[in-house]
Scaffold this motif. Structure first.
Motif, PDB file in Angstrom:
ATOM      1  N   ALA A 345       0.847  -1.205   0.000  1.00  0.00           N
ATOM      2  CA  ALA A 345       0.000   0.000   0.000  1.00  0.00           C
ATOM      3  C   ALA A 345       0.879   1.251   0.000  1.00  0.00           C
ATOM      4  O   ALA A 345       0.609   2.222  -0.715  1.00  0.00           O
ATOM      5  CB  ALA A 345      -0.940  -0.004   1.204  1.00  0.00           C
ATOM      6  N   GLY A 346       1.945   1.224   0.792  1.00  0.00           N
ATOM      7  CA  GLY A 346       2.879   2.339   0.799  1.00  0.00           C
ATOM      8  C   GLY A 346       3.567   2.508  -0.539  1.00  0.00           C
ATOM      9  O   GLY A 346       3.794   3.643  -1.000  1.00  0.00           O
ATOM     10  N   ARG A 347       3.903   1.404  -1.169  1.00  0.00           N
ATOM     11  CA  ARG A 347       4.545   1.468  -2.492  1.00  0.00           C
ATOM     12  C   ARG A 347       3.619   2.109  -3.521  1.00  0.00           C
ATOM     13  O   ARG A 347       4.041   2.949  -4.315  1.00  0.00           O
ATOM     14  CB  ARG A 347       4.933   0.057  -2.924  1.00  0.00           C
ATOM     15  CG  ARG A 347       5.720  -0.024  -4.224  1.00  0.00           C
ATOM     16  CD  ARG A 347       6.144  -1.454  -4.497  1.00  0.00           C
ATOM     17  NE  ARG A 347       7.003  -1.547  -5.667  1.00  0.00           N
ATOM     18  CZ  ARG A 347       7.557  -2.679  -6.100  1.00  0.00           C
ATOM     19  NH1 ARG A 347       7.346  -3.815  -5.440  1.00  0.00           N
ATOM     20  NH2 ARG A 347       8.326  -2.688  -7.175  1.00  0.00           N
ATOM     21  N   LEU A 348       2.335   1.722  -3.502  1.00  0.00           N
ATOM     22  CA  LEU A 348       1.375   2.296  -4.452  1.00  0.00           C
ATOM     23  C   LEU A 348       1.150   3.778  -4.185  1.00  0.00           C
ATOM     24  O   LEU A 348       1.069   4.583  -5.125  1.00  0.00           O
ATOM     25  CB  LEU A 348       0.057   1.525  -4.371  1.00  0.00           C
ATOM     26  CG  LEU A 348       0.088   0.088  -4.885  1.00  0.00           C
ATOM     27  CD1 LEU A 348      -1.219  -0.628  -4.575  1.00  0.00           C
ATOM     28  CD2 LEU A 348       0.374   0.053  -6.386  1.00  0.00           C
ATOM     29  N   ARG A 349       1.051   4.151  -2.925  1.00  0.00           N
ATOM     30  CA  ARG A 349       0.869   5.579  -2.606  1.00  0.00           C
ATOM     31  C   ARG A 349       2.078   6.397  -3.039  1.00  0.00           C
ATOM     32  O   ARG A 349       1.947   7.536  -3.496  1.00  0.00           O
ATOM     33  CB  ARG A 349       0.615   5.748  -1.106  1.00  0.00           C
ATOM     34  CG  ARG A 349      -0.791   5.363  -0.671  1.00  0.00           C
ATOM     35  CD  ARG A 349      -1.081   5.841   0.739  1.00  0.00           C
ATOM     36  NE  ARG A 349      -2.480   5.667   1.066  1.00  0.00           N
ATOM     37  CZ  ARG A 349      -2.951   4.731   1.898  1.00  0.00           C
ATOM     38  NH1 ARG A 349      -2.104   3.880   2.474  1.00  0.00           N
ATOM     39  NH2 ARG A 349      -4.238   4.634   2.152  1.00  0.00           N
ATOM     40  N   ARG A 350       3.253   5.810  -2.897  1.00  0.00           N
ATOM     41  CA  ARG A 350       4.461   6.527  -3.305  1.00  0.00           C
ATOM     42  C   ARG A 350       4.467   6.745  -4.816  1.00  0.00           C
ATOM     43  O   ARG A 350       4.809   7.829  -5.299  1.00  0.00           O
ATOM     44  CB  ARG A 350       5.694   5.742  -2.866  1.00  0.00           C
ATOM     45  CG  ARG A 350       7.008   6.455  -3.146  1.00  0.00           C
ATOM     46  CD  ARG A 350       8.198   5.672  -2.604  1.00  0.00           C
ATOM     47  NE  ARG A 350       8.150   5.586  -1.156  1.00  0.00           N
ATOM     48  CZ  ARG A 350       9.068   4.958  -0.416  1.00  0.00           C
ATOM     49  NH1 ARG A 350      10.093   4.363  -0.998  1.00  0.00           N
ATOM     50  NH2 ARG A 350       8.967   4.933   0.893  1.00  0.00           N
ATOM     51  N   LEU A 351       4.086   5.729  -5.582  1.00  0.00           N
ATOM     52  CA  LEU A 351       4.004   5.877  -7.040  1.00  0.00           C
ATOM     53  C   LEU A 351       2.995   6.959  -7.417  1.00  0.00           C
ATOM     54  O   LEU A 351       3.247   7.798  -8.290  1.00  0.00           O
ATOM     55  CB  LEU A 351       3.613   4.543  -7.679  1.00  0.00           C
ATOM     56  CG  LEU A 351       4.696   3.471  -7.765  1.00  0.00           C
ATOM     57  CD1 LEU A 351       4.086   2.129  -8.154  1.00  0.00           C
ATOM     58  CD2 LEU A 351       5.777   3.880  -8.764  1.00  0.00           C
ATOM     59  N   TYR A 352       1.845   6.936  -6.749  1.00  0.00           N
ATOM     60  CA  TYR A 352       0.795   7.921  -7.044  1.00  0.00           C
ATOM     61  C   TYR A 352       1.263   9.336  -6.699  1.00  0.00           C
ATOM     62  O   TYR A 352       1.027  10.287  -7.457  1.00  0.00           O
ATOM     63  CB  TYR A 352      -0.466   7.559  -6.257  1.00  0.00           C
ATOM     64  CG  TYR A 352      -1.668   8.420  -6.581  1.00  0.00           C
ATOM     65  CD1 TYR A 352      -2.257   8.379  -7.835  1.00  0.00           C
ATOM     66  CD2 TYR A 352      -2.211   9.256  -5.607  1.00  0.00           C
ATOM     67  CE1 TYR A 352      -3.374   9.156  -8.126  1.00  0.00           C
ATOM     68  CE2 TYR A 352      -3.329  10.040  -5.892  1.00  0.00           C
ATOM     69  CZ  TYR A 352      -3.904   9.985  -7.150  1.00  0.00           C
ATOM     70  OH  TYR A 352      -4.996  10.766  -7.447  1.00  0.00           O
ATOM     71  N   ALA A 353       1.961   9.466  -5.593  1.00  0.00           N
ATOM     72  CA  ALA A 353       2.443  10.788  -5.170  1.00  0.00           C
ATOM     73  C   ALA A 353       3.492  11.351  -6.114  1.00  0.00           C
ATOM     74  O   ALA A 353       3.664  12.567  -6.199  1.00  0.00           O
ATOM     75  CB  ALA A 353       3.021  10.702  -3.753  1.00  0.00           C
ATOM     76  N   HIS A 354       4.163  10.446  -6.858  1.00  0.00           N
ATOM     77  CA  HIS A 354       5.194  10.896  -7.788  1.00  0.00           C
ATOM     78  C   HIS A 354       4.636  11.136  -9.187  1.00  0.00           C
ATOM     79  O   HIS A 354       5.406  11.198 -10.153  1.00  0.00           O
ATOM     80  CB  HIS A 354       6.344   9.884  -7.842  1.00  0.00           C
ATOM     81  CG  HIS A 354       7.261   9.971  -6.668  1.00  0.00           C
ATOM     82  ND1 HIS A 354       7.401   8.953  -5.753  1.00  0.00           N
ATOM     83  CD2 HIS A 354       8.072  10.984  -6.223  1.00  0.00           C
ATOM     84  CE1 HIS A 354       8.264   9.315  -4.817  1.00  0.00           C
ATOM     85  NE2 HIS A 354       8.686  10.539  -5.075  1.00  0.00           N
ATOM     86  N   GLY A 355       3.322  11.272  -9.298  1.00  0.00           N
ATOM     87  CA  GLY A 355       2.753  11.746 -10.547  1.00  0.00           C
ATOM     88  C   GLY A 355       1.986  10.751 -11.381  1.00  0.00           C
ATOM     89  O   GLY A 355       1.468  11.113 -12.446  1.00  0.00           O
TER      90      GLY A 355
END
Length: 372
Positions: A345-355
């Motif tokens: 979940a953290g990995r997906l949020r990080r990808l989303y936060a990076h655009g």
């Protein structure tokens, strides 16, 4: 239907099931091509099997009986490779993750099987909303009473398993704030939650027969418990994990559960008690909502601790068992991920936060999954 006899199985053997998303390669929405993918798999030799799930945008793979973490990883990789080839021929893609980030549940189609049609008739729109994707792990038990004791022992660690495996932060185009939003869909079913606290197969059989007489259940499949006995396999089935983003992570979680089971079985680190369930729902909710940053209440002492700290301590306790089971790589993988990003979940949020927009996010999930 009567309760099946609890079959004999070798203690601590493993079986793994993974539900996967089938997406198109245009906008990366779900696509109802399970029938076509199953047709592609006909005659393909794999160590386990591939089956349909509730809706036509899902597929389930399962291993055969596995001895250890390495065996799970090998079998999953072989099935993964065959499925990837089938998907490529259909020009679709597969991915992990507990929910699809933006699919519309009203567009889902129930797979054409009598049981799925019966469930759709019974549960209405919940059946289509059940287009969520989980990992199930079976643990072999030496007998039914031992299976029930292991079931209740492992129940203490449901929050730990949720926190490690969570991969479903996005639903219907929005960040839910949950690490595992998938489990909210499971909890909507009336026979979800925890198994009854009985420690003998005789008492469990009596419970099942009472439930069957009410007409509420017909078979064990009607129970959506977090952990349930699977008597025809001689196993208990742990069902709370989201489908991870990678095969490697799925195998690591199975290895971790095997280590947990061996620790509980051989060391008996605590006394089983129905009072353990006083904090069960609270702990489970916390893990779904906050993942490793959840508050965990110790069932024995009532102490409140950070779940991340609990996990780090648990990894240390399991080191000897991991060596005995040749599962050091599984524990190392989970420990490293916990320190790095927390969970998927953290990995997906990080990808989303990076655009990444959500379509691009799913495309990234298919790339991650393709790497096995």
């Amino acid at each position: 239907m009567s309760l099946p006899v609890f079959s004999q199985s070798r203690p601590l053997t493993l079986g793994v099931e993974l539900e996967l998303q089938i997406v198109n390669t245009h906008d990366y929405n779900l696509t109802p091509q399970a029938v076509d993918l199953l047709r592609q798999m006909r005659g393909v030799s794999i160590p386990g099997e591939v089956k349909p799930e509730m809706t036509r945008s899902m597929i389930e793979l399962s291993t055969g009986i596995c001895e250890d973490h390495a065996d799970v990883l090998s079998q999953l990789r072989e099935i993964h490779g065959a499925l990837q080839q089938g998907a490529k021929r259909l020009e679709v893609a597969l991915c992990g993750g507990g929910t699809h980030p933006f699919q519309d549940w009203t567009a889902r189609q129930i797979f054409d099987r009598p049981r799925f049609a019966e469930l759709s008739e019974l549960y209405g729109y919940l059946s289509k909303q059940f287009t969520v994707f989980g990992q199930h792990v079976h643990i072999g038990c030496s007998g039914p009473d031992q299976g029930l004791q292991l079931l209740h022992g492992l129940s203490r660690y449901i929050p730990h398993l949720i926190a490690l495996s969570s991969s479903s932060p996005f639903v219907q185009g929005a960040d839910t704030g949950f690490d595992s939003a998938r489990l909210n869909s499971v909890f909507a079913f009336p026979l979800s939650g925890r198994a009854p606290y009985v420690l003998s197969w005789e008492a469990f059989t009596e419970y099942f027969q009472k439930m069957r007489r009410t007409g509420v259940v017909k078979s064990m499949k009607d129970f959506y418990w977090d952990i349930r006995p699977k008597p025809e396999y001689g196993t208990i089935e742990v069902r709370v994990m989201d489908t991870p983003l990678t095969v490697r992570k799925a195998a690591a979680i199975a290895g971790f559960i095997q280590c947990l089971a061996r620790w509980i079985r051989t060391e008996r680190p605590f006394e089983l008690s129905e009072d353990d369930y006083l904090v069960y729902t609270f702990n489970r909710f916390q893990a779904c909502r906050f993942g490793p940053e959840a508050t965990y209440v110790d069932p024995s002492t009532g102490e409140h601790r950070l779940l991340r700290t609990e996990l780090e301590d648990l990894f240390a306790r399991l080191e000897v068992h991991a060596m005995e089971l040749r599962a050091e790589g599984a524990i190392q993988h989970l420990r490293h991920e916990l320190l790095d990003i927390g969970n998927d979940a953290g990995r997906l949020r990080r990808l989303y936060a990076h655009g990444c927009d959500l379509g691009e996010l799913v495309r990234e999930q298919t790339v991650i999954w393709s790497e096995a």
